[in-house]
Each structure stands twice: as C-alpha cells, then as structure tokens.
Design an enzyme around this catalytic site. Sequence first.
Site, short mmCIF file in Angstrom:
data_model
loop_
_atom_site.label_atom_id
_atom_site.label_comp_id
_atom_site.label_asym_id
_atom_site.label_seq_id
_atom_site.Cartn_x
_atom_site.Cartn_y
_atom_site.Cartn_z
N THR A 83 -24.15 34.23 -18.94
CA THR A 83 -24.20 32.80 -19.28
C THR A 83 -24.51 31.91 -18.09
OG1 THR A 83 -22.70 30.96 -19.82
CG2 THR A 83 -21.66 32.96 -19.06
N GLU A 99 -22.87 29.43 -17.48
CA GLU A 99 -21.58 29.02 -16.93
C GLU A 99 -21.29 29.72 -15.60
OE1 GLU A 99 -18.64 26.98 -17.85
OE2 GLU A 99 -20.35 25.94 -18.69
N TYR A 130 -13.26 31.24 -18.37
CA TYR A 130 -14.37 31.86 -19.12
C TYR A 130 -15.48 32.27 -18.14
CZ TYR A 130 -18.68 32.00 -21.93
OH TYR A 130 -19.88 32.37 -22.49
N LYS A 155 -16.77 36.05 -17.26
CA LYS A 155 -18.17 36.45 -17.47
C LYS A 155 -18.81 36.90 -16.14
CE LYS A 155 -19.25 35.75 -21.92
NZ LYS A 155 -19.99 36.68 -22.79
N HIS A 211 -27.45 27.43 -26.16
CA HIS A 211 -28.37 27.45 -27.29
C HIS A 211 -27.60 27.19 -28.57
CE1 HIS A 211 -27.28 31.52 -25.96
NE2 HIS A 211 -27.12 31.79 -27.26
P1 NAP Z 1 -19.53 32.65 -31.06
O1 NAP Z 1 -20.27 31.99 -32.17
O2 NAP Z 1 -18.26 32.07 -30.56
O3 NAP Z 1 -19.26 34.18 -31.51
C1 NAP Z 1 -18.39 35.01 -30.80
C2 NAP Z 1 -18.25 36.32 -31.55
O4 NAP Z 1 -17.37 37.19 -30.83
C3 NAP Z 1 -17.65 36.17 -32.96
O5 NAP Z 1 -18.29 37.09 -33.81
C4 NAP Z 1 -16.20 36.59 -32.74
O6 NAP Z 1 -15.57 37.08 -33.91
C5 NAP Z 1 -16.41 37.71 -31.74
N1 NAP Z 1 -15.18 38.07 -31.01
C6 NAP Z 1 -14.36 37.27 -30.31
N2 NAP Z 1 -13.37 37.98 -29.75
C7 NAP Z 1 -13.55 39.27 -30.12
C8 NAP Z 1 -12.85 40.48 -29.88
N3 NAP Z 1 -11.73 40.51 -29.17
N4 NAP Z 1 -13.34 41.64 -30.39
C9 NAP Z 1 -14.46 41.63 -31.16
N5 NAP Z 1 -15.16 40.51 -31.44
C10 NAP Z 1 -14.71 39.33 -30.92
O7 NAP Z 1 -20.48 32.81 -29.78
P2 NAP Z 1 -22.09 32.72 -29.67
O8 NAP Z 1 -22.44 31.30 -29.40
O9 NAP Z 1 -22.71 33.45 -30.78
O10 NAP Z 1 -22.33 33.49 -28.29
C11 NAP Z 1 -22.54 34.89 -28.28
C12 NAP Z 1 -22.26 35.41 -26.88
O11 NAP Z 1 -23.14 34.80 -25.95
C13 NAP Z 1 -20.86 35.15 -26.36
O12 NAP Z 1 -20.51 36.25 -25.54
C14 NAP Z 1 -21.01 33.92 -25.49
O13 NAP Z 1 -20.01 33.88 -24.50
C15 NAP Z 1 -22.40 34.15 -24.92
N6 NAP Z 1 -23.18 32.95 -24.58
C16 NAP Z 1 -23.37 31.97 -25.51
C17 NAP Z 1 -24.17 30.89 -25.21
C18 NAP Z 1 -24.43 29.80 -26.21
O14 NAP Z 1 -24.88 28.72 -25.81
N7 NAP Z 1 -24.20 30.03 -27.50
C19 NAP Z 1 -24.78 30.80 -23.94
C20 NAP Z 1 -24.58 31.84 -23.02
C21 NAP Z 1 -23.79 32.92 -23.37
P3 NAP Z 1 -14.88 36.09 -34.98
O15 NAP Z 1 -15.99 35.58 -35.85
O16 NAP Z 1 -13.93 36.99 -35.68
O17 NAP Z 1 -14.22 35.00 -34.20
N1 GDD Z 2 -16.71 21.19 -26.80
C1 GDD Z 2 -16.75 19.91 -26.41
N2 GDD Z 2 -16.11 18.98 -27.16
N3 GDD Z 2 -17.44 19.59 -25.29
C2 GDD Z 2 -17.49 18.28 -24.94
C3 GDD Z 2 -16.87 17.27 -25.69
C4 GDD Z 2 -16.13 17.64 -26.85
O1 GDD Z 2 -15.55 16.81 -27.53
N4 GDD Z 2 -17.14 16.08 -25.09
C5 GDD Z 2 -17.90 16.34 -24.03
N5 GDD Z 2 -18.10 17.67 -23.93
C6 GDD Z 2 -18.87 18.33 -22.85
C7 GDD Z 2 -18.13 19.48 -22.18
O2 GDD Z 2 -17.19 18.97 -21.22
C8 GDD Z 2 -19.31 20.22 -21.56
O3 GDD Z 2 -19.65 19.63 -20.32
C9 GDD Z 2 -20.45 19.99 -22.53
O4 GDD Z 2 -20.02 18.92 -23.41
C10 GDD Z 2 -20.81 21.19 -23.39
O5 GDD Z 2 -19.63 21.70 -23.97
P1 GDD Z 2 -19.67 22.86 -25.09
O6 GDD Z 2 -20.57 22.48 -26.18
O7 GDD Z 2 -18.25 23.20 -25.41
O8 GDD Z 2 -20.40 24.06 -24.35
P2 GDD Z 2 -20.23 24.68 -22.88
O9 GDD Z 2 -21.44 24.28 -22.10
O10 GDD Z 2 -18.91 24.39 -22.30
O11 GDD Z 2 -20.26 26.24 -23.20
C11 GDD Z 2 -21.24 26.79 -24.08
O12 GDD Z 2 -22.39 27.14 -23.35
C12 GDD Z 2 -22.20 28.17 -22.36
C13 GDD Z 2 -23.55 28.38 -21.67
O13 GDD Z 2 -23.71 27.43 -20.67
C14 GDD Z 2 -20.60 28.00 -24.77
O14 GDD Z 2 -21.48 28.45 -25.78
C15 GDD Z 2 -20.38 29.14 -23.79
O15 GDD Z 2 -19.97 30.31 -24.50
C16 GDD Z 2 -21.71 29.43 -23.06
O16 GDD Z 2 -21.54 30.46 -22.13
#
Ligand code: NAP
Ligand code: GDD
Length: 375
Positions: free
Chosen positions: A131, A133, A155, A159, A185
């Site tokens: 990520t 992050e 987190y 990671k 994304h």
């Molecule tokens: P998400 O919607 O939060 O999905 C997380 C998944 O992990 C869910 O299916 C959840 O199951 C499962 N899970 C959580 N804890 C588990 C455990 N102990 N054992 C087995 N499964 C478990 O996340 P996402 O946005 O699809 O992201 C997918 C991956 O990419 C994550 O690793 C995230 O950290 C990483 N990532 C995401 C982003 C982003 O912007 N979306 C960016 C960079 C990296 P439940 O449905 O049961 O909760």
């Molecule tokens: N969630 C949330 N809720 N975020 C807020 C809010 C709120 O009410 N108000 C402001 N923010 C700001 C957070 O402080 C952060 O700076 C930004 O919005 C994005 O927050 P999130 O959407 O929670 O995502 P993230 O960037 O912290 O994390 C996501 O992206 C990572 C990749 O950069 C997650 O998907 C992570 O799993 C992933 O690794």
Amino acid sequence: MKKALITGVTGQDGSYLTEILVEKGYEVHGIIRRSSSFNTARIDHLYANKEILNKKMFLHYGDLVDTSNLNRLLEKIEPDEIYNLAAQSHVKVSFEVPDYTAQVDALGTLRFLDAIREVGLKKVKFYQASTSELFGKVQEIPQSEKTPFYPRSPYGVAKLYGYWIIVNYREAYNIFACNGILFNHESPRRGETFVTRKITRAAARIVTGLQKNLLLGNLDAKRDWGFAPEYCEGMWRILQHEKADDFLLATGETHTVREFTEKTFAELGIEIEWRGGAEKEKGLIKKIDLEKAKSLINHSGNYKNYHFEFSSEVKKGDEIVGVDPNYYRPTEVELLIGNPAKAEKELGWKAKTKFEELVRLMIKSDMDKVLRRGY
Ligand code: NAP
Ligand code: GDD
C-alpha cells in the site's frame, strides 16, 4: 485451467478480482471468514450464478490467523496464483486494534508464505496487497518504488512487515512473490467508512432528506484516488510479469478530501461555500441547481426521465458539511501522489479513470441505491 486462490474475496478488491479472473478462464477459490451476519454482498451476484458457483468460483472458510487451515487449503487446492488481499484495512481503526491489525496484516502474510514452503508449492506465484500507506510521512514527491518508507499508523507498520517478508522470502527461498504498492482505489463497492464512499453516500442521502449533514475529519489530506477494477487488473499483470518484482500503481494525480466533497455535491448541483477554520469549519450550500442534479440522475441508466426534486429540507445557507475531530488520526498521512512509470513501461498498465470521472460514477451509483432501495 489455472487456479487462483484469493484471500479477502468478500472485500472491494476481492470481488472485482474474482470477476476479472473468472472472465479470463481461471478457477477461482476464495477464502471467506465466518461471520454472524451476511458478509458476501459484493460477491452475491457470482454466488447466485449457477454457471459460476462451484464451477468457476469455489468458497472456503478460513482466516489469516489460523495456520492449520491455510495449510489444508493449499494442499487441497494447489493454486497456481495466490492473491493475498485479506486485511484489517482501515487505517483509523488500526489505532484502536493495533495487535489484531499486526496479526492479520503482518503475520498473516508470513503464515501464508510459510504454508507455501511447508506444502512445497514450488511454482506458485504470490501477490501481496501492499500500500501507499508505506510512504506515510512522505520522503519524496511523487512517490515511486524507490522512495523510502515512513509508515504513520499501526496499519502502515503492519503492511511494512508484509512488504519486507515478501522481499525476503523471494530472495531467500526463490518464491515468486510480488508486492503491488497500490495507491487508494475506490468504487461503488468501497466500504462505507472510507472517506470517498462516506462522502458520496452521505451526499445522496442528504439531497433525498435521509440525512442532515456530513461530518468529516481532515479535509486537507491529499490522496491519489483511482478506480478499483483497473487496479485489480494491474494485480493480475504483476503476477504475469516474467520475473517476480514490486510495482506501484497510481493515477499520478492528487486531490484533497475537500475537493472530493465539493466535486461530489457539484455533481448534484450543489455549490459549497466554506466558512470558519479547523474544527469549526463548515460547508454551507451557496447555490442549488436542480437541472444539474436531474441531468446526473436521468443519465444514470435506471432513472431515465425520473422526476427528481431535492428534499424540502435542502436549502441555500444550510450547513451540510462539518468537522468532527473524532475522525482525526493520531498521526496522519497528509499527501500521497504516485509515479506509476515502472508499471506503465513494464506491465503496460495505466490508470484510465481519473478523479472527476471517479467521483461521478460513485455519486451516480449512490443516488441509484438511495432511489432504488431508499437508504
Ligand atoms: P476491504 O474491502 O476492507 O476487504 C478486506 C477483506 O479482507 C474482506 O474480504 C475481509 O473479510 C477480509 N479479512 C479481514 N480480516 C481477515 C482475516 N483475519 N482473515 C481472512 N480475511 C479477512 O479492503 P480492499 O479495499 O478490498 O483492499 C484489499 C487489500 O488491499 C487490503 O489488504 C488492503 O489493505 C489493501 N489495499 C487497499 C487499497 C485501497 O485503496 N482499497 C490500497 C492499497 C492496499 P470480511 O468481508 O469478512 O470483513
Ligand atoms: N475514513 C475517513 N473518514 N477518512 C477521513 C474522514 C472521515 O470521516 N475525514 C477525512 N478523512 C481523511 C483521512 O484522515 C485520510 O487522510 C483520507 O481522508 C483518506 O482516508 P480513508 O478513505 O480512510 O483511506 P486511507 O487513505 O486512510 O486508507 C485507504 O487507502 C490506503 C492506500 O493508501 C485504505 O484503503 C487502506 O487500506 C489503503 O492501504
């Protein structure tokens, strides 16, 4: 037929990746967790399809904190590719449950790699959901695969372990293991507590009178937001590369949470004016344009010629956005912007959907949900 094993199959990315791999002809095995209520909404359409369930997609109970179960699954399935997407993925929540976050996001990755060694899967390819992050307090702008890491949350730190254990097992045991360093994304399937979806869902509920206002944390945080299905295609490309390597996927653009909020409401014909500062900052309705809202809704497909009116509660001067410090993080990642040049050159991957289109498709989808289901 190639076999893929996906952890986190019920999540945003897992659901898109399953569709992509089924479409490419893979047999997909997904690991789901037992839950006291339904947690498969994002893959229910695949589950309900008789041509797919138990023919192209198979589901297995499992958990990244349960090693014995991972070994059994690997022995039984013998996958060609593993996509490790499961994680406690919420940054703010990781400050509340740091130990659990480390168990799943850091050690969960190690458990999987060790299970591969124990079972002796010599040819398997492993994708790790790393990520942006990891960059945290950024040491360089924009960030690339060479930028040093400085994570800013439990987190991010968990990671970081995941990232390095992948590199180490690749070098030590010659496992084809790769990190995808993915920037944020989003999509209509994004969890409702991540900021983009929280904003688009709240905006749809506010204009229809289901919610009074939207409370956010840091409005000035900047993110490089792309469209999730394109990033899931990128994950697959990373594993098809001739040699195991790490790749960064991003759009190369950055925008603030404030801009995302303004743009979302603008799509619905509402112009926001900001007053006050810091915790006292408010977003008020400056102008309302009903025709703009109608045009978004009437073009959403399901609502052609639908007669839309704003809720009578929505008026010029209303405070529809506020700040709640409970959403601040103890340490924040202020700015993320990625340089995806390596992925573009070596994988032929490029983000197509940029900020404006992303906001539009998400608010359209949430308007659709609110009008169709009434919540
Ligand atoms: P998400 O919607 O939060 O999905 C997380 C998944 O992990 C869910 O299916 C959840 O199951 C499962 N899970 C959580 N804890 C588990 C455990 N102990 N054992 C087995 N499964 C478990 O996340 P996402 O946005 O699809 O992201 C997918 C991956 O990419 C994550 O690793 C995230 O950290 C990483 N990532 C995401 C982003 C982003 O912007 N979306 C960016 C960079 C990296 P439940 O449905 O049961 O909760
Ligand atoms: N969630 C949330 N809720 N975020 C807020 C809010 C709120 O009410 N108000 C402001 N923010 C700001 C957070 O402080 C952060 O700076 C930004 O919005 C994005 O927050 P999130 O959407 O929670 O995502 P993230 O960037 O912290 O994390 C996501 O992206 C990572 C990749 O950069 C997650 O998907 C992570 O799993 C992933 O690794």
